[in-house]
Design a protein around this motif. Structure first.
Motif, mmCIF file in Angstrom:
data_model
loop_
_atom_site.group_PDB
_atom_site.id
_atom_site.type_symbol
_atom_site.label_atom_id
_atom_site.label_comp_id
_atom_site.label_asym_id
_atom_site.label_seq_id
_atom_site.Cartn_x
_atom_site.Cartn_y
_atom_site.Cartn_z
ATOM 1 N N ARG A 84 0.818 -1.220 0.000
ATOM 2 C CA ARG A 84 0.000 0.000 0.000
ATOM 3 C C ARG A 84 0.852 1.270 0.000
ATOM 4 N NH1 ARG A 84 -4.817 -0.501 3.337
ATOM 5 N NH2 ARG A 84 -5.979 -0.585 1.415
ATOM 6 N N PRO A 85 1.893 1.377 0.830
ATOM 7 C CA PRO A 85 2.703 2.605 0.781
ATOM 8 C C PRO A 85 3.325 2.854 -0.601
ATOM 9 C CG PRO A 85 3.163 1.392 2.799
ATOM 10 C CD PRO A 85 2.299 0.507 1.950
ATOM 11 N N ALA A 86 3.763 1.807 -1.268
ATOM 12 C CA ALA A 86 4.352 1.971 -2.601
ATOM 13 C C ALA A 86 3.309 2.427 -3.615
ATOM 14 C CB ALA A 86 4.994 0.663 -3.059
ATOM 15 N N VAL A 87 2.128 1.851 -3.545
ATOM 16 C CA VAL A 87 1.056 2.224 -4.467
ATOM 17 C C VAL A 87 0.593 3.657 -4.182
ATOM 18 C CG1 VAL A 87 -1.318 1.689 -5.159
ATOM 19 C CG2 VAL A 87 0.318 -0.164 -4.845
ATOM 20 N N GLN A 88 0.519 4.035 -2.914
ATOM 21 C CA GLN A 88 0.093 5.389 -2.555
ATOM 22 C C GLN A 88 1.112 6.433 -2.993
ATOM 23 O OE1 GLN A 88 -0.709 4.780 1.632
ATOM 24 N NE2 GLN A 88 -2.897 4.571 1.265
ATOM 25 N N ASP A 89 2.376 6.049 -3.080
ATOM 26 C CA ASP A 89 3.392 6.974 -3.597
ATOM 27 C C ASP A 89 3.111 7.355 -5.043
ATOM 28 O OD1 ASP A 89 4.794 7.157 -1.253
ATOM 29 O OD2 ASP A 89 6.364 5.731 -1.839
ATOM 30 N N ASP A 90 2.415 6.474 -5.771
ATOM 31 C CA ASP A 90 2.053 6.733 -7.167
ATOM 32 C C ASP A 90 0.627 7.257 -7.296
ATOM 33 O OD1 ASP A 90 4.491 6.017 -8.165
ATOM 34 O OD2 ASP A 90 3.924 3.955 -8.585
ATOM 35 N N VAL A 91 0.091 7.859 -6.237
ATOM 36 C CA VAL A 91 -1.242 8.459 -6.211
ATOM 37 C C VAL A 91 -2.333 7.430 -6.498
ATOM 38 C CG1 VAL A 91 -2.578 10.473 -6.882
ATOM 39 C CG2 VAL A 91 -0.132 10.533 -7.134
ATOM 40 N N GLY A 92 -2.205 6.277 -5.897
ATOM 41 C CA GLY A 92 -3.227 5.251 -6.025
ATOM 42 C C GLY A 92 -3.461 4.617 -4.679
ATOM 43 N N ASP A 93 -4.197 3.542 -4.681
ATOM 44 C CA ASP A 93 -4.403 2.765 -3.465
ATOM 45 C C ASP A 93 -4.797 1.365 -3.879
ATOM 46 O OD1 ASP A 93 -4.432 2.136 -0.798
ATOM 47 O OD2 ASP A 93 -6.065 3.466 -0.258
ATOM 48 N N ILE A 94 -4.788 0.476 -2.926
ATOM 49 C CA ILE A 94 -5.159 -0.903 -3.189
ATOM 50 C C ILE A 94 -6.040 -1.373 -2.055
ATOM 51 C CG2 ILE A 94 -3.109 -1.870 -2.077
ATOM 52 C CD1 ILE A 94 -3.131 -3.926 -4.471
ATOM 53 N N GLU A 95 -7.069 -2.112 -2.389
ATOM 54 C CA GLU A 95 -8.038 -2.574 -1.401
ATOM 55 C C GLU A 95 -8.052 -4.091 -1.387
ATOM 56 O OE1 GLU A 95 -12.867 -2.433 -0.650
ATOM 57 O OE2 GLU A 95 -11.982 -1.276 -2.272
ATOM 58 N N TYR A 96 -7.998 -4.673 -0.201
ATOM 59 C CA TYR A 96 -8.109 -6.118 -0.033
ATOM 60 C C TYR A 96 -9.578 -6.497 -0.141
ATOM 61 C CZ TYR A 96 -8.268 -10.660 2.260
ATOM 62 O OH TYR A 96 -8.499 -11.981 2.546
ATOM 63 N N CYS A 97 -9.898 -7.445 -1.021
ATOM 64 C CA CYS A 97 -11.290 -7.850 -1.225
ATOM 65 C C CYS A 97 -11.562 -9.302 -0.830
ATOM 66 C CB CYS A 97 -11.685 -7.643 -2.684
ATOM 67 S SG CYS A 97 -11.609 -5.924 -3.194
ATOM 68 N N GLY A 98 -10.524 -10.087 -0.588
ATOM 69 C CA GLY A 98 -10.760 -11.444 -0.143
ATOM 70 C C GLY A 98 -9.673 -12.416 -0.567
ATOM 71 N N PHE A 99 -9.734 -13.614 0.030
ATOM 72 C CA PHE A 99 -8.801 -14.690 -0.281
ATOM 73 C C PHE A 99 -9.583 -15.989 -0.322
ATOM 74 C CE2 PHE A 99 -6.030 -18.131 1.370
ATOM 75 C CZ PHE A 99 -5.163 -18.214 0.285
ATOM 76 N N ASP A 100 -9.379 -16.773 -1.381
ATOM 77 C CA ASP A 100 -10.001 -18.087 -1.513
ATOM 78 C C ASP A 100 -8.941 -19.139 -1.211
ATOM 79 O OD1 ASP A 100 -11.217 -20.462 -2.195
ATOM 80 O OD2 ASP A 100 -11.752 -19.856 -4.227
ATOM 81 N N PRO A 101 -9.018 -19.793 -0.051
ATOM 82 C CA PRO A 101 -7.979 -20.749 0.328
ATOM 83 C C PRO A 101 -7.908 -21.981 -0.588
ATOM 84 C CG PRO A 101 -9.746 -20.722 1.964
ATOM 85 C CD PRO A 101 -10.035 -19.638 0.978
ATOM 86 N N GLU A 102 -9.018 -22.328 -1.224
ATOM 87 C CA GLU A 102 -9.011 -23.494 -2.115
ATOM 88 C C GLU A 102 -8.226 -23.231 -3.390
ATOM 89 O OE1 GLU A 102 -12.773 -25.367 -2.775
ATOM 90 O OE2 GLU A 102 -13.363 -25.067 -0.682
#
Length: 140
Positions: A84-102
């Motif tokens: 997230r800090p690296a992406v925010q340095d480029d004026v963006g952001d990233i959101e966690y939406c989920g993980f499928d363990p299978e």
């Protein structure tokens, strides 16, 4: 403005807000007698802010819940501390939406300058995906 892709509240056509007011436009088929208590009681009595600031919103999606698996906790930790800090340095952001363990698939959403950017898939593939797969073996 954002479009959630589904109705936010039945009967509400439009919401306009300012620093000290909110205007709600309803559809013709709904009565104010039904709509007004929902708007007032559900939102204003909750005491919640109309919007989360960017830090509060970001912290919410990467917060590690007690019932989170070790894999999810590791993914969220990497997102919060490295990615997230690296992406925010480029004026963006990233959101966690989920993980499928299978399947081992982590679902993320790029935001800000990255949303709709042609090179965002390259950023996702080469950087973020590689890092997650390197540090979290369960991620494929």
């Amino acid at each position: 403005m954002f479009y959630p892709g589904k109705p936010v509240m039945e009967g509400v056509v439009r919401v306009f807000f300012g620093s000290d007011f909110v205007t709600v436009t309803k559809s013709d088929d709904v009565s104010w007698d039904i709509l007004k208590p929902e708007i007032f009681l559900d939102f204003y009595s909750s005491g919640q802010p109309l919007f989360l600031d960017s830090q509060a919103a970001a912290a919410k999606d990467t917060a590690i819940n007690e019932d989170a698996s070790e894999t999810v906790a590791m993914v969220k930790e990497l997102l919060e501390t490295c990615i997230r800090p690296a992406v925010q340095d480029d004026v963006g952001d990233i959101e966690y939406c989920g993980f499928d363990p299978e399947s081992g698939i982590v679902k993320l959403r790029l935001q800000g300058a990255y949303s709709g950017c042609p090179s965002s898939s390259v950023t996702l593939k080469s950087g973020i995906e590689s890092m997650l797969m390197h540090y979290v073996p369960e991620v494929t």
